[in-house]
Design a protein around this motif. Structure first.
Motif, short mmCIF file in Angstrom:
data_model
loop_
_atom_site.label_atom_id
_atom_site.label_comp_id
_atom_site.label_asym_id
_atom_site.label_seq_id
_atom_site.Cartn_x
_atom_site.Cartn_y
_atom_site.Cartn_z
N GLY A 118 -43.69 29.75 48.87
CA GLY A 118 -42.92 30.85 49.43
C GLY A 118 -41.43 30.70 49.25
O GLY A 118 -40.65 31.49 49.77
N TRP A 119 -40.99 29.69 48.49
CA TRP A 119 -39.57 29.50 48.25
C TRP A 119 -39.02 30.63 47.40
O TRP A 119 -39.69 31.18 46.56
N LYS A 120 -37.76 30.96 47.64
CA LYS A 120 -37.09 31.99 46.85
C LYS A 120 -36.21 31.31 45.81
O LYS A 120 -35.73 30.21 46.01
N LEU A 121 -35.98 32.03 44.72
CA LEU A 121 -35.02 31.56 43.73
C LEU A 121 -33.63 31.98 44.19
O LEU A 121 -33.47 32.96 44.93
N PRO A 122 -32.60 31.27 43.75
CA PRO A 122 -31.24 31.71 44.11
C PRO A 122 -30.92 33.06 43.50
O PRO A 122 -31.50 33.45 42.49
N ASP A 123 -29.99 33.78 44.11
CA ASP A 123 -29.58 35.08 43.59
C ASP A 123 -28.93 34.92 42.23
O ASP A 123 -28.32 33.90 41.92
N GLY A 125 -37.79 38.47 35.93
CA GLY A 125 -38.80 37.51 35.48
C GLY A 125 -39.69 37.02 36.60
O GLY A 125 -40.91 36.89 36.44
N THR A 126 -39.11 36.76 37.77
CA THR A 126 -39.91 36.28 38.90
C THR A 126 -40.84 37.38 39.39
O THR A 126 -42.02 37.14 39.66
N ARG A 127 -40.34 38.61 39.47
CA ARG A 127 -41.20 39.72 39.88
C ARG A 127 -42.31 39.94 38.86
O ARG A 127 -43.45 40.26 39.22
#
Length: 140
Positions: A38-43, A59-61
């Protein structure tokens, strides 16, 4: 111009039928584990500064849509990444058949020297079209 040929491996040549499938499967496993945490990538810094998406935005989406097998939405989020993952999956399937058959001839792309400049230009044009799509789709 650009042909797909079968030829024996050159002495000392990188074993593409082993290296790239392992890289693809390792990257897929890493992405799957990352999504589970559930970690997010940095903006995106480029997006924050310019207001326009960079070539990696979406890319993540796209990867999350691929995990859910929503292929249409994955393509819309990031066509380049979608095509790269599709090509990597196809290469992994080819490599599995290659190793199971114990084949000695390997598939390789052959670019004729006279066409190399045109292919590089086409690649840059494709990147520009891809970025224009991202600017249109991801900023609405």
């Amino acid at each position: 111009m650009l042909r797909l040929i079968r030829r024996p491996a050159y002495p000392g040549e990188l074993d593409h039928e082993l290296v790239w499938p392992l890289a693809f499967l390792g990257g897929a496993g890493f992405a799957w584990a990352w999504f589970l945490t559930g970690w997010k990538l940095p903006d995106c810094v480029f997006l924050r500064v310019t207001g326009l998406p960079c070539l990696g935005c979406g890319g993540t989406r796209c990867a999350r849509s691929l995990v859910r097998l929503d292929l249409g939405q994955a393509f819309l989020y990031h066509p380049g990444f979608f095509l790269l993952v599709t090509a990597a999956a196809a290469w992994t399937a080819y490599a599995a058949v290659f190793w199971l058959r114990r084949d000695t001839l390997r598939l390789r792309f052959h670019v004729e020297p006279s066409a190399s400049r045109r292919l590089r230009l086409a690649f840059v044009l494709l990147l520009a079209v891809h970025w224009a799509w991202q600017c249109h789709y991801l900023t609405r």
